[in-house]
Scaffold this motif. Structure first.
Motif, PDB file in Angstrom:
ATOM      1  N   LEU A   1      59.724  86.512  64.017  1.00 10.65           N
ATOM      2  CA  LEU A   1      60.608  85.590  63.303  1.00 10.65           C
ATOM      3  C   LEU A   1      60.230  84.186  63.723  1.00 10.65           C
ATOM      4  O   LEU A   1      60.243  83.860  64.914  1.00 10.65           O
ATOM      5  CB  LEU A   1      62.074  85.874  63.629  1.00 10.65           C
ATOM      6  N   LYS A   2      59.887  83.369  62.755  1.00  7.42           N
ATOM      7  CA  LYS A   2      59.489  81.997  63.050  1.00  7.42           C
ATOM      8  C   LYS A   2      60.303  81.041  62.181  1.00  7.42           C
ATOM      9  O   LYS A   2      60.676  81.371  61.059  1.00  7.42           O
ATOM     10  CB  LYS A   2      57.988  81.804  62.782  1.00  7.42           C
ATOM     11  N   ALA A   3      60.540  79.889  62.734  1.00 10.75           N
ATOM     12  CA  ALA A   3      61.251  78.842  61.988  1.00 10.75           C
ATOM     13  C   ALA A   3      60.609  77.508  62.322  1.00 10.75           C
ATOM     14  O   ALA A   3      60.216  77.264  63.460  1.00 10.75           O
ATOM     15  CB  ALA A   3      62.734  78.836  62.347  1.00 10.75           C
ATOM     16  N   ARG A   4      60.520  76.676  61.326  1.00 13.36           N
ATOM     17  CA  ARG A   4      59.995  75.330  61.541  1.00 13.36           C
ATOM     18  C   ARG A   4      60.741  74.368  60.634  1.00 13.36           C
ATOM     19  O   ARG A   4      61.313  74.755  59.613  1.00 13.36           O
ATOM     20  CB  ARG A   4      58.491  75.264  61.278  1.00 13.36           C
TER      21      ARG A   4
ATOM     22  N   GLY B   1      60.711  67.813  57.929  1.00 15.01           N
ATOM     23  CA  GLY B   1      61.727  66.823  57.644  1.00 15.01           C
ATOM     24  C   GLY B   1      63.105  67.427  57.871  1.00 15.01           C
ATOM     25  O   GLY B   1      63.398  67.963  58.936  1.00 15.01           O
ATOM     26  N   ARG B   2      63.947  67.423  56.855  1.00 13.17           N
ATOM     27  CA  ARG B   2      65.280  68.014  56.947  1.00 13.17           C
ATOM     28  C   ARG B   2      65.325  69.416  56.338  1.00 13.17           C
ATOM     29  O   ARG B   2      66.393  70.010  56.229  1.00 13.17           O
ATOM     30  CB  ARG B   2      66.298  67.106  56.233  1.00 13.17           C
ATOM     31  N   THR B   3      64.171  69.950  55.955  1.00  6.27           N
ATOM     32  CA  THR B   3      64.111  71.287  55.372  1.00  6.27           C
ATOM     33  C   THR B   3      63.772  72.302  56.451  1.00  6.27           C
ATOM     34  O   THR B   3      62.786  72.155  57.170  1.00  6.27           O
ATOM     35  CB  THR B   3      63.068  71.354  54.252  1.00  6.27           C
ATOM     36  N   LEU B   4      64.602  73.317  56.571  1.00  8.74           N
ATOM     37  CA  LEU B   4      64.387  74.406  57.523  1.00  8.74           C
ATOM     38  C   LEU B   4      63.697  75.550  56.802  1.00  8.74           C
ATOM     39  O   LEU B   4      64.208  76.072  55.814  1.00  8.74           O
ATOM     40  CB  LEU B   4      65.721  74.863  58.108  1.00  8.74           C
ATOM     41  N   GLU B   5      62.525  75.942  57.313  1.00 11.70           N
ATOM     42  CA  GLU B   5      61.757  77.039  56.717  1.00 11.70           C
ATOM     43  C   GLU B   5      61.740  78.206  57.696  1.00 11.70           C
ATOM     44  O   GLU B   5      61.335  78.061  58.845  1.00 11.70           O
ATOM     45  CB  GLU B   5      60.331  76.589  56.410  1.00 11.70           C
ATOM     46  N   VAL B   6      62.167  79.373  57.235  1.00 17.87           N
ATOM     47  CA  VAL B   6      62.240  80.579  58.054  1.00 17.87           C
ATOM     48  C   VAL B   6      61.238  81.592  57.524  1.00 17.87           C
ATOM     49  O   VAL B   6      61.186  81.851  56.309  1.00 17.87           O
ATOM     50  CB  VAL B   6      63.667  81.182  58.044  1.00 17.87           C
ATOM     51  N   THR B   7      60.441  82.163  58.428  1.00 17.88           N
ATOM     52  CA  THR B   7      59.442  83.161  58.063  1.00 17.88           C
ATOM     53  C   THR B   7      59.680  84.411  58.893  1.00 17.88           C
ATOM     54  O   THR B   7      59.776  84.339  60.121  1.00 17.88           O
ATOM     55  CB  THR B   7      58.015  82.643  58.311  1.00 17.88           C
ATOM     56  N   ARG B   8      59.771  85.532  58.219  1.00 15.72           N
ATOM     57  CA  ARG B   8      59.947  86.828  58.892  1.00 15.72           C
ATOM     58  C   ARG B   8      58.762  87.712  58.554  1.00 15.72           C
ATOM     59  O   ARG B   8      58.477  87.971  57.387  1.00 15.72           O
ATOM     60  CB  ARG B   8      61.252  87.478  58.441  1.00 15.72           C
ATOM     61  N   GLN B   9      58.068  88.144  59.595  1.00 13.75           N
ATOM     62  CA  GLN B   9      56.889  88.990  59.439  1.00 13.75           C
ATOM     63  C   GLN B   9      57.250  90.395  59.896  1.00 13.75           C
ATOM     64  O   GLN B   9      57.778  90.584  60.992  1.00 13.75           O
ATOM     65  CB  GLN B   9      55.757  88.418  60.305  1.00 13.75           C
TER      66      GLN B   9
ATOM     67  N   TYR C   1      58.140  87.505  54.577  1.00 13.74           N
ATOM     68  CA  TYR C   1      59.346  87.053  53.888  1.00 13.74           C
ATOM     69  C   TYR C   1      59.623  85.605  54.279  1.00 13.74           C
ATOM     70  O   TYR C   1      59.501  85.233  55.459  1.00 13.74           O
ATOM     71  CB  TYR C   1      60.542  87.923  54.266  1.00 13.74           C
ATOM     72  N   ARG C   2      60.010  84.805  53.297  1.00 14.13           N
ATOM     73  CA  ARG C   2      60.263  83.389  53.564  1.00 14.13           C
ATOM     74  C   ARG C   2      61.545  82.933  52.884  1.00 14.13           C
ATOM     75  O   ARG C   2      61.949  83.471  51.853  1.00 14.13           O
ATOM     76  CB  ARG C   2      59.109  82.516  53.065  1.00 14.13           C
ATOM     77  N   GLY C   3      62.130  81.913  53.476  1.00 14.01           N
ATOM     78  CA  GLY C   3      63.286  81.246  52.887  1.00 14.01           C
ATOM     79  C   GLY C   3      63.357  79.839  53.438  1.00 14.01           C
ATOM     80  O   GLY C   3      62.922  79.581  54.565  1.00 14.01           O
ATOM     81  N   GLU C   4      63.892  78.925  52.660  1.00 16.23           N
ATOM     82  CA  GLU C   4      64.031  77.547  53.131  1.00 16.23           C
ATOM     83  C   GLU C   4      65.304  76.935  52.575  1.00 16.23           C
ATOM     84  O   GLU C   4      65.805  77.358  51.527  1.00 16.23           O
ATOM     85  CB  GLU C   4      62.816  76.699  52.767  1.00 16.23           C
TER      86      GLU C   4
ATOM     87  N   ASP D   1      67.142  91.991  65.593  1.00 18.47           N
ATOM     88  CA  ASP D   1      67.000  91.809  67.038  1.00 18.47           C
ATOM     89  C   ASP D   1      66.209  90.565  67.397  1.00 18.47           C
ATOM     90  O   ASP D   1      65.986  90.292  68.579  1.00 18.47           O
ATOM     91  CB  ASP D   1      66.318  93.032  67.663  1.00 18.47           C
ATOM     92  N   PHE D   2      65.760  89.827  66.400  1.00 17.65           N
ATOM     93  CA  PHE D   2      64.914  88.663  66.649  1.00 17.65           C
ATOM     94  C   PHE D   2      65.730  87.387  66.532  1.00 17.65           C
ATOM     95  O   PHE D   2      66.628  87.271  65.696  1.00 17.65           O
ATOM     96  CB  PHE D   2      63.742  88.617  65.664  1.00 17.65           C
ATOM     97  N   SER D   3      65.391  86.436  67.380  1.00 19.52           N
ATOM     98  CA  SER D   3      66.073  85.145  67.358  1.00 19.52           C
ATOM     99  C   SER D   3      65.081  84.067  67.763  1.00 19.52           C
ATOM    100  O   SER D   3      64.193  84.301  68.587  1.00 19.52           O
ATOM    101  CB  SER D   3      67.266  85.159  68.328  1.00 19.52           C
ATOM    102  N   THR D   4      65.240  82.902  67.181  1.00 21.70           N
ATOM    103  CA  THR D   4      64.364  81.783  67.525  1.00 21.70           C
ATOM    104  C   THR D   4      65.138  80.484  67.369  1.00 21.70           C
ATOM    105  O   THR D   4      66.177  80.436  66.705  1.00 21.70           O
ATOM    106  CB  THR D   4      63.100  81.763  66.633  1.00 21.70           C
TER     107      THR D   4
END
Length: 690
Positions: free
Chosen positions: A520-523, A526-534, A565-568, A583-586
């Protein structure tokens, strides 16, 4: 009232006539001509009538006095109790100002701008913008509703843009206390497994204390330290960067009873891990056509230190040649597999088979232990893996994921991705894998294995395992069950993505974060939060986002490619966000890490006191000490405010007016004008008649 002229003839003619009349008056007086004065009066009356004097009377209406009310809606105002206090005070102010007919309040609500990645409370900027359309003389004063943490306070003596009082009503309580933590000095880059050091500091705003605070430090979600920090003193921390790529250091200071908020009890620091020349041991067996494929790939990478040995002279081929006459280097087995085995990041056996006396049987046990303690092993197999001298029959069998049946499968086939391989980051999206058959060349043999463990991500003819990946203890093992990869390197039937495949395998073995199957990654962009789940499993469901203010919201994740999987979402808040899924957190920080908005959360009257005093205004807390608020009285004054009233908010009423109309009265019009002219002419005629 004023007098103006609307002449019936041009002014130039009137001036000439006036000059002539004056000359005649002068001549008449010098020669003592009788009736000169009366003639002058009559001529002047006629001249005045021609000038057409008008009496003007203006109708004016007083203008309203503008009073900007600047309402602080920044994130620091979201601390418990402050929002309700602000709303209640705003309602009371609006009601009181509405009682004065000549006062026009302007309510300006100031939020952190959504385009600003380093938010701060800028109330004076909003104040200046709110009065740009009115002259300064119409501004009777300004009122600010804030917690006092304002970041654009002008210097003493700097003009506010108007000459009227500035008042500040402060939310929060007088005895507030807040604990926060900041990273003071820290490296942005670090060599993997090399010692690094940073300093952080715990702040107890609102009170002084020497009692240490417990700080928990996590690296990539795993606790690495728990220590006590004295508030107000820099605390050093020594650590090691565990992996290449982005590493997240999280600092969590234990909360204190009664603190304003725990939003700023966490801090993060991002450090990029840099691998210092990866050490790879490549052991090749008998020379074969594809022997140089791995060597060429590893040698082309400047960050890899390659140690390569090829067993050209196995023990059974001794011919009695003296050692000092041999040009071959003896295989330093003890040095490589006992003394320095832990110095290698990856060990590769390329078509190697267990010949007697090359590697003692005990050394295979050392290699297995090396893997279980976190090492990486790759077996690029050929026919020797299916022979009686297979390394699968050594103690390595405890870590390798597949046991050969002893048979080779000889048939042309296209290497294909398995269902797991379509989702696995090592093989997902390989160039040419999307078509059927794949857009790459064929291979012609593979080692037959039974019941492999781990994930089979590539298959040979008939669905037989071709590339198997598995974890063993803390380490990783990969088996490539064919020695035909060199056909791709040589461009046979168009070749194939051998470089990409080999590099991904090696990087997965060395635990590169980008190639983790479950991650689980997040970056923040700017003010946009992008979440990626592999994932190589089922759909992971939505992600949960915990905002800096403590709110929780969900974010739907959409599969962009198999296994990814992605979401922003555009975030209104700035600060440290916690993103979780299963079970993943970041953690991810949206906006600038050192944003002023979160450096201090305790309400204060001190920051605005100097500028308010210079403007003859007041600063007062809204809290009345009994759970309610107290809004000072508003007193309008008609003249300039020269003194400060610490109990009341003085508002200077403007004397500006607006012109509504003008009444015009011609002085020589009608009977009045006619009477004057007749009197002047009659008097002159009467005098002449005598």
């Amino acid at each position: 009232m004023t007098i103006e002229f609307a002449p019936f003839i041009p002014w130039s003619v009137l001036v000439i006539l006036a000059v002539l009349i004056a000359l005649l008056l002068g001549v008449g007086l010098l020669k003592r001509v009788r009736g000169t004065v009366l003639r002058f009066v009559a001529s002047a009356a006629v001249l005045a009538a021609l000038a057409n004097p008008l009496l003007l009377q203006e109708e004016r209406e007083p203008l309203s006095t503008i009073v900007p009310v600047i309402v602080d809606r920044s994130q620091s105002q979201e601390a418990p109790g402050r929002t309700a206090m602000t709303d209640e005070a705003l309602k009371a102010l609006t009601d009181r100002l509405s009682r004065f007919a000549r006062i026009e309040p302007r309510i300006i609500e100031v939020k952190n701008p959504p385009t600003n990645d380093s938010p701060s409370t800028r109330l004076f900027e909003a104040l200046a913008s709110s009065i740009t359309d009115v002259p300064p003389t119409r501004v009777g004063g300004a009122i600010m509703l804030t917690d006092g943490q304002v970041h654009d306070i002008p210097a003493i003596g700097q003009s506010l843009g108007f000459e009227a009082p500035l008042h500040a009503l402060i939310t929060g309580k007088a005895d507030e206390f807040d604990r926060r933590i900041e990273v003071r000095q820290a490296p942005r880059f670090g060599i993997v497994n090399d010692p690094q050091e940073l300093t952080f500091r715990v702040f107890d705003d609102g009170k002084k204390t020497d009692a240490p605070a417990e700080v928990t430090v996590l690296m990539n979600g795993e606790e690495i330290a728990r220590l006590n920090a004295v508030p107000g003193v820099d605390t050093p921390l020594s650590f090691k960067v565990p992996r290449g790529g982005t590493n997240v250091l999280e600092f969590d200071v234990a909360g204190a009873p009664g603190e304003v908020t725990d939003i700023n009890n966490k801090a993060i620091h991002l450090i990029e891990g840099i691998r210092e020349n990866l050490r790879v041991l490549l052991v090749s067996g008998s020379p074969h056509a594809g022997e140089r494929a791995w060597r060429n790939l590893l040698k082309s990478d400047a960050s890899v230190d390659l140690v390569h040995f090829t067993i050209l002279r196995p023990p059974e081929k001794q011919d009695g040649t003296p050692i000092n006459e041999l040009s071959l280097i003896a295989f330093p087995t003890r040095e490589l597999f006992v003394e320095k085995i832990n110095d290698f990041d990856l060990i590769i056996f390329d078509r190697y088979q267990d010949r007697k006396n090359v590697l003692p049987i005990l050394y295979y046990d050392y290699i297995a232990e090396y893997v279980k303690r976190g090492g990486a092993l790759l077996i690029a197999a050929g026919p020797e893996l299916a022979s009686e001298d297979s390394i699968a029959l050594t103690p390595l069998s405890s870590v390798i994921p597949a046991t050969p049946t002893g048979e080779m499968h000889e048939a042309a086939f296209y290497p294909r991705l398995s269902k797991e391989g379509e989702r696995h980051p090592v093989t997902r999206g390989l160039d040419g894998s999307a078509s059927e058959p794949p857009a790459w060349g064929r291979w012609f043999r593979s080692v037959d294995v039974a019941n492999p463990d781990g994930e089979t991500v590539m298959t040979a003819d008939g669905g037989r395992p071709l590339l198997v990946l598995n974890r063993s203890g803390e380490g990783r093992v990969a088996m490539l069950l064919s020695d035909q990869g060199w056909l791709w390197a040589r461009g046979f039937e168009g070749g194939g993505p051998h470089v990409s495949l080999y590099r991904r395998i090696a990087h997965w073995l060395m635990k590169e974060p980008e190639l983790e199957e479950e991650a689980l990654k997040a970056r923040a962009i700017g003010r946009t939060l992008e979440v990626t789940r592999q994932t190589i499993g089922d759909k992971p469901g939505p992600a949960t986002i915990r905002t800096p203010s403590g709110k929780t919201e969900t974010l739907d994740l959409t599969e962009t490619i198999p296994g990814l999987y992605r979401g922003e979402r555009r975030m209104d808040e700035i600060g440290l966000f916690t993103v979780s899924n299963g079970d993943f957190s970041t953690l991810v920080h949206v906006g600038a890490v050192d944003a002023q908005e979160f450096k201090a959360m305790v309400s204060t009257t001190e920051a605005l006191a100097p500028v308010a005093a210079a403007a003859k205004g007041m600063v007062a807390r809204l809290d009345n000490g009994n759970g309610g608020i107290r809004v000072p009285d508003i007193v309008p004054v008609s003249s300039e405010v020269r003194v400060t009233d610490n109990r009341r908010m003085l508002i200077r009423l403007t004397d500006e007016t607006v012109l509504k109309g003008v009444n015009t009265l011609p002085l020589f019009a009608g009977f009045a004008g006619l009477a004057v002219l007749l009197f002047a002419v009659s008097a002159m005629w009467w005098r002449e008649g005598r």
